[in-house]
Structures are given as C-alpha cells and as structure tokens.
Scaffold this active site. Structure first.
Site, PDB file in Angstrom:
ATOM      1  N   ASP A  96       0.816  -1.231   0.000  1.00 20.00           N
ATOM      2  CA  ASP A  96       0.000   0.000   0.000  1.00 20.00           C
ATOM      3  C   ASP A  96       0.840   1.268   0.000  1.00 20.00           C
ATOM      4  O   ASP A  96       0.421   2.295   0.547  1.00 20.00           O
ATOM      5  CB  ASP A  96      -0.972   0.018   1.194  1.00 20.00           C
ATOM      6  CG  ASP A  96      -1.816  -1.223   1.254  1.00 20.00           C
ATOM      7  OD1 ASP A  96      -2.296  -1.646   0.199  1.00 20.00           O
ATOM      8  OD2 ASP A  96      -1.981  -1.785   2.361  1.00 20.00           O
ATOM      9  N   LYS A 152       2.330   2.163  -5.149  1.00 19.61           N
ATOM     10  CA  LYS A 152       3.053   1.668  -6.334  1.00 19.61           C
ATOM     11  C   LYS A 152       2.277   1.937  -7.614  1.00 19.61           C
ATOM     12  O   LYS A 152       2.862   2.272  -8.636  1.00 19.61           O
ATOM     13  CB  LYS A 152       3.287   0.154  -6.215  1.00 19.61           C
ATOM     14  CG  LYS A 152       4.241  -0.233  -5.124  1.00 19.61           C
ATOM     15  CD  LYS A 152       4.375  -1.736  -5.009  1.00 19.61           C
ATOM     16  CE  LYS A 152       3.145  -2.424  -4.464  1.00 19.61           C
ATOM     17  NZ  LYS A 152       2.775  -2.101  -3.094  1.00 19.61           N
ATOM     18  N   GLY A 207      -4.201  -3.971  -4.448  1.00 20.78           N
ATOM     19  CA  GLY A 207      -5.178  -2.962  -4.865  1.00 20.78           C
ATOM     20  C   GLY A 207      -4.413  -1.719  -5.244  1.00 20.78           C
ATOM     21  O   GLY A 207      -3.839  -1.070  -4.383  1.00 20.78           O
ATOM     22  N   HIS A 208      -4.332  -1.427  -6.522  1.00 20.88           N
ATOM     23  CA  HIS A 208      -3.561  -0.263  -6.973  1.00 20.88           C
ATOM     24  C   HIS A 208      -4.519   0.838  -7.415  1.00 20.88           C
ATOM     25  O   HIS A 208      -5.286   0.669  -8.350  1.00 20.88           O
ATOM     26  CB  HIS A 208      -2.610  -0.673  -8.105  1.00 20.88           C
ATOM     27  CG  HIS A 208      -1.534  -1.610  -7.634  1.00 20.88           C
ATOM     28  ND1 HIS A 208      -0.730  -2.331  -8.469  1.00 20.88           N
ATOM     29  CD2 HIS A 208      -1.118  -1.935  -6.381  1.00 20.88           C
ATOM     30  CE1 HIS A 208       0.123  -3.067  -7.751  1.00 20.88           C
ATOM     31  NE2 HIS A 208      -0.111  -2.838  -6.484  1.00 20.88           N
ATOM     32  N   THR A 253      -6.191 -11.438   2.886  1.00 23.98           N
ATOM     33  CA  THR A 253      -7.241 -10.710   2.175  1.00 23.98           C
ATOM     34  C   THR A 253      -8.407 -11.653   1.822  1.00 23.98           C
ATOM     35  O   THR A 253      -9.419 -11.205   1.288  1.00 23.98           O
ATOM     36  CB  THR A 253      -6.690 -10.102   0.866  1.00 23.98           C
ATOM     37  OG1 THR A 253      -6.168 -11.158   0.066  1.00 23.98           O
ATOM     38  CG2 THR A 253      -5.591  -9.089   1.154  1.00 23.98           C
ATOM     39  N   GLN A 261       2.280  -5.847  -3.265  1.00 21.81           N
ATOM     40  CA  GLN A 261       2.601  -5.947  -1.827  1.00 21.81           C
ATOM     41  C   GLN A 261       3.930  -5.224  -1.530  1.00 21.81           C
ATOM     42  O   GLN A 261       4.260  -4.283  -2.226  1.00 21.81           O
ATOM     43  CB  GLN A 261       2.624  -7.403  -1.343  1.00 21.81           C
ATOM     44  CG  GLN A 261       1.242  -8.081  -1.334  1.00 21.81           C
ATOM     45  CD  GLN A 261       0.809  -8.635  -2.666  1.00 21.81           C
ATOM     46  OE1 GLN A 261       1.575  -9.291  -3.364  1.00 21.81           O
ATOM     47  NE2 GLN A 261      -0.415  -8.378  -3.056  1.00 21.81           N
ATOM     48  N   GLY A 301     -11.074  -2.896   2.311  1.00 22.83           N
ATOM     49  CA  GLY A 301     -11.687  -1.794   3.066  1.00 22.83           C
ATOM     50  C   GLY A 301     -11.270  -1.760   4.530  1.00 22.83           C
ATOM     51  O   GLY A 301     -11.734  -0.917   5.305  1.00 22.83           O
TER      52      GLY A 301
HETATM   53  P1  IMP Z   1      -2.734 -12.704   1.501  1.00 22.22           P
HETATM   54  O1  IMP Z   1      -1.768 -12.110   0.513  1.00 22.22           O
HETATM   55  O2  IMP Z   1      -4.168 -12.431   1.139  1.00 22.22           O
HETATM   56  O3  IMP Z   1      -2.451 -14.146   1.773  1.00 22.22           O
HETATM   57  O4  IMP Z   1      -2.505 -11.951   2.898  1.00 22.22           O
HETATM   58  C1  IMP Z   1      -1.324 -12.126   3.665  1.00 22.22           C
HETATM   59  C2  IMP Z   1      -0.910 -10.813   4.318  1.00 22.22           C
HETATM   60  O5  IMP Z   1      -0.501  -9.891   3.319  1.00 22.22           O
HETATM   61  C3  IMP Z   1      -2.029 -10.099   5.091  1.00 22.22           C
HETATM   62  O6  IMP Z   1      -1.450  -9.431   6.188  1.00 22.22           O
HETATM   63  C4  IMP Z   1      -2.551  -9.090   4.102  1.00 22.22           C
HETATM   64  O7  IMP Z   1      -3.179  -7.994   4.731  1.00 22.22           O
HETATM   65  C5  IMP Z   1      -1.261  -8.696   3.415  1.00 22.22           C
HETATM   66  N1  IMP Z   1      -1.465  -8.193   2.058  1.00 22.22           N
HETATM   67  C6  IMP Z   1      -1.684  -8.911   0.952  1.00 22.22           C
HETATM   68  N2  IMP Z   1      -1.782  -8.109  -0.123  1.00 22.22           N
HETATM   69  C7  IMP Z   1      -1.585  -6.862   0.318  1.00 22.22           C
HETATM   70  C8  IMP Z   1      -1.520  -5.592  -0.346  1.00 22.22           C
HETATM   71  O8  IMP Z   1      -1.639  -5.461  -1.557  1.00 22.22           O
HETATM   72  N3  IMP Z   1      -1.289  -4.524   0.469  1.00 22.22           N
HETATM   73  C9  IMP Z   1      -1.093  -4.641   1.796  1.00 22.22           C
HETATM   74  N4  IMP Z   1      -1.129  -5.805   2.440  1.00 22.22           N
HETATM   75  C10 IMP Z   1      -1.373  -6.905   1.710  1.00 22.22           C
END
Ligand code: IMP
Length: 431
Positions: A13, A16, A40-41, A130, A225, A303
C-alpha cells in the site's frame, strides 16, 4: 536501455500503482510478476479514480503492452470484471494490449474457501489475509497440483485436473475446516465460460518480454505488496505467499536478472500495515488515527482500516538491501502537512541493546521498540508543489534525512493522488 523494477519497500500500500502509472510514460511494456488480486492499486487520472487488482497499472496508457507474468495467480472472475470496468471507461480498446502468461496459476473456488475457513479456524493466530485464495493457490503451485491458465483454456485438461484435485479439497474443507464442499459440475460450468472469454488474452509473456528487450524496449516490472510481506524475507508467517522482493521480477516474468537495471522502492513518508504481525513503530493512539484519516488509510481491496506508524528506517534499510534498491519514491508526503514534529525510527531497542539491522527472528522483532529521531514538520500544504524548489525547507530536510537513514537516494516525491502531484528528480529509465 534501462529496465526498471518497482517494488513496495514496506508492508504494501505504498502507492506503487501511481508510480507505475507515471513511469509507464517512459516504458514500452509493463509486466506484473507476482501476487494476485490481494493487491489494490489506486490510480487517479483527472477526477476519475480506477482501482486495479490484477491488470498492470500501465493499462491506462494507450499502446503500452501490459503483461501478467507466470508468477501471478489469477482469479478469472476478477480479471474479466476488471477488463469490463476498464472498457466501460474507454481504456483497453485494443485487446492485444493485454497478455496473460499461460503458465500463471488459476485461483480456484476451493482456494478462496480454504483461505477463509483456515483464517476462521486459526482464531487469534490468524494471518489477516485478504481472503482471496492467494496462499492456497501458491501452496498448490509449489505442491505441483496447481491449475494453470493453459489448463483453463483447455476444457479437457481443466476437467481432468478438477476431477483429480477436488475430492482432496472437499475432504479438507468439510472434514477439517468445517466448511461446505464444492460442486464439481458447477465449477466446470463457471470456469469453462471464463476460459472461453479469457482465451484471447493468453500468450507467452516471457517470450514477449525478452523479444521486447532484444528489440530495445524499456520494460517496467510492476511488483505488488511490499518487501516486508515477502515469503522469505518478510515478517514470516505474517506475510503473503509470494516473493515480493525485486529478484522475483526475473522469475515471475521469465527473464534473466541481468536485464533488471534499476530497482525503485516505493515508500510512504510514514508506514502502514494491514493484517496481523509485529509492527515496531505502530501508533495506537490519536496520532495513529490522525494519520489514518489524513492518509485515507483503508484497504483498497478489503476496506480494512490500516495500522499506521512513523517511518521505520531499520525496515527500509532491510528492504533496500534485500531488493538492491537504486532509488526511492516517497509517497504521501502531503499527509504529514499539519504536523509540528515528525518522528522517524532509526534503530530498534532490543533488551537495552541497539539494533541497527532488521532482525531475522520474529520473536526478537516482537520485542523491539523504536529509537526515534524527531524533526520539525513543515506545517504547510505541499499538495500543489510542482517541483523540488516549491517544497518548504523543512520538507526538504525531511527528505534529506530519509536519504541519510536509508542510504538510498530519493528520486520521486508524491504530494497527492493525481498525476500532476508528482515531483520527479531523476528518470530511472535513462541510461
Ligand atoms: P494474503 O496475501 O491475502 O495471503 O494476505 C497475507 C498478508 O498480506 C495479510 O497481512 C494481508 O493484509 C497482506 N497483504 C496482501 N496483499 C496486500 C496488499 O496489496 N497490500 C497490503 N497488504 C497486503
């Protein structure tokens, strides 16, 4: 010709999407190389906001080829929805602009169901994922029981694999996780339909990237990420399931590491985290709330309110090291506009010992408290600054301080979500 990798240098977040959108102007091809629609970009063009989860953020530029590399995991439903939204807004008029690699893995309904059910079962030990099925899809990829895009567009192969894998998934879902088993016929019907629509976007992105490089194209590799969520180098197990560091661009796009010339780390002027896991500079009180509100720190995918804290230079140095960053883009400077003083963490205190390096051991990290330096805030509005000279001295001081404590030059500063709220100090695509 310089090729550039963009990665998040915090816990995601960092903004990027906006930086990729800005840099796409100089690139010929943009390729996403890992992650899925957990990302989420958010992009703002004029007054219009577009949120992308899967499709490279370069798609808003006509004529730039956007590739989804083999390292990505793809939810076909989300992908097709994203295409529809883009077309409604007048983007992606030529389907040839978008290509997905046939080796990318498909997020199946059971991956999402398992992700959610596992988190529920884990209770207080949950990761805070997520819920998009990312972890279970990468597990199956590594376990050699994944389904790839090549299978999705081949109904026979797809049916054969679903028949082979579904019984085990249903057993796990029903007998261990207490969920509802999924119906094979319903999956086949739904996914065959996706496969038919999606087929025209499928190709060999490794070939396209390498042919592009050979022809003198400039390639932008778009990460998702952030480095602290990396499966190897992040705050394991509170991480995502892919490699988010710059080296992953090579594997996830199918090109050699020698073609990755510049690595730009994106970082907020402070730091945030979504989900569980240690966060040494987290602010729990009013200041955390203030940053959350000023920075609109709510997840663009789920959200969820983001946890907010002061800039962490120990973590940033670690990201610079593990990704070999050559430059930093500092985003959301404007969020700090009103503050009289700003803190930044330059070291950790662990059992009265000073740590300058990010600890590998999560149990140590959990006990670290930040050692802060305090600087004066600029207390003025940066959001209309167009060049470095427009910034107040104290904002420049803060940027110089960030360079000093991270050991990495700042090459871009973002002072708001719009394209024209960007100050570029150096162009990483220039040789
Ligand atoms: P997952 O990628 O859905 O398996 O989530 C694993 C961890 O990565 C969790 O703490 C999510 O909140 C975090 N996470 C995954 N994608 C993002 C992102 O795009 N931005 C911020 N945190 C993310």
């Amino acid at each position: 010709m310089a090729n550039v990798v963009i990665v998040g240098s915090q816990w995601g977040d960092e903004g990027k999407g906006k930086v990729v959108d800005i840099y796409t102007e100089y690139a010929d091809q943009v390729v996403r190389f890992q992650g899925g629609n957990n990302a989420g970009h958010t992009l703002v063009v004029g007054n219009e906001k577009t949120v992308l989860h899967l499709i490279p953020s370069g798609i808003l530029h006509k004529g730039k080829q956007c590739l989804i590399g083999n390292g990505v995991v793809l939810d076909p439903q989300v992908f097709l929805q994203e295409i529809e939204n883009l077309k409604q807004k007048g983007y992606l008029q030529d389907d040839a602009q978008l290509v997905i690699d046939s080796n990318a893995h498909v997020i199946m309904p059971y991956h999402k169901a398992i992700d959610i059910a596992r988190e529920q079962k884990s209770g207080a030990r949950k990761i805070g994922t997520t819920g998009r099925g990312i972890g279970p899809t990468y597990e199956d990829k590594i376990g050699r029981r994944g389904i790839r895009i090549a299978d999705l567009v081949n109904p026979e192969s797809f049916a054969c694999k679903v028949r082979e894998f579904l019984p085990e998934k249903n057993f796990l879902l029903e007998k261990y996780l207490g969920g509802t088993p999924l119906d094979e016929a319903a999956i086949l019907e739904e996914y065959n339909a996706y496969g038919r629509i999606l087929a025209k976007y499928v190709g060999n992105t490794s070939l396209l990237v390498n042919q592009g490089i050979a022809a003198g194209n400039k390639v932008l590799f778009e990460g998702a990420q952030g480095c602290l969520l990396d499966i190897d180098h992040g705050t394991y197990p509170y991480v995502t399931s892919s490699s988010t560091v710059a080296g992953s661009a090579s594997i996830g796009a199918g090109t050699g590491p020698r073609f990755l010339d510049q690595v730009i780390g994106i970082s907020k002027a402070y730091i945030t985290r979504v989900g569980e896991g240690p966060f040494p500079t987290e602010l729990h009180g009013d200041m955390g709330q203030r940053l959350r509100e000023a920075g609109n720190e709510f997840g663009s995918t789920t959200g969820r309110p983001r946890r907010c804290g002061w800039f962490d230079a120990v973590a940033l140095r670690y990201a610079v090291r593990t990704s070999g960053m050559t430059g930093l883009a500092i985003t959301k400077m404007d969020v700090l506009n009103d503050l009289a003083t700003i803190k930044l963490c330059t070291a950790y205190d662990y059992q009265r010992q000073r740590l300058d390096e990010f600890p590998n051991d999560l149990e140590i990290l959990k006990q670290c408290t930040p050692v802060y330096e305090e600087v004066d805030g600029w207390q003025s509005d940066l959001s209309e600054a167009k060049c470095y000279e427009d910034l107040p001295e104290k904002a420049k001081d803060y940027l110089r301080k960030l360079e000093e404590v991270t050991g990495c030059p700042v090459i871009l500063i973002s002072v708001g979500p719009r394209r024209d709220q960007t100050i570029q100090l150096e162009n990483p695509f220039k040789d």
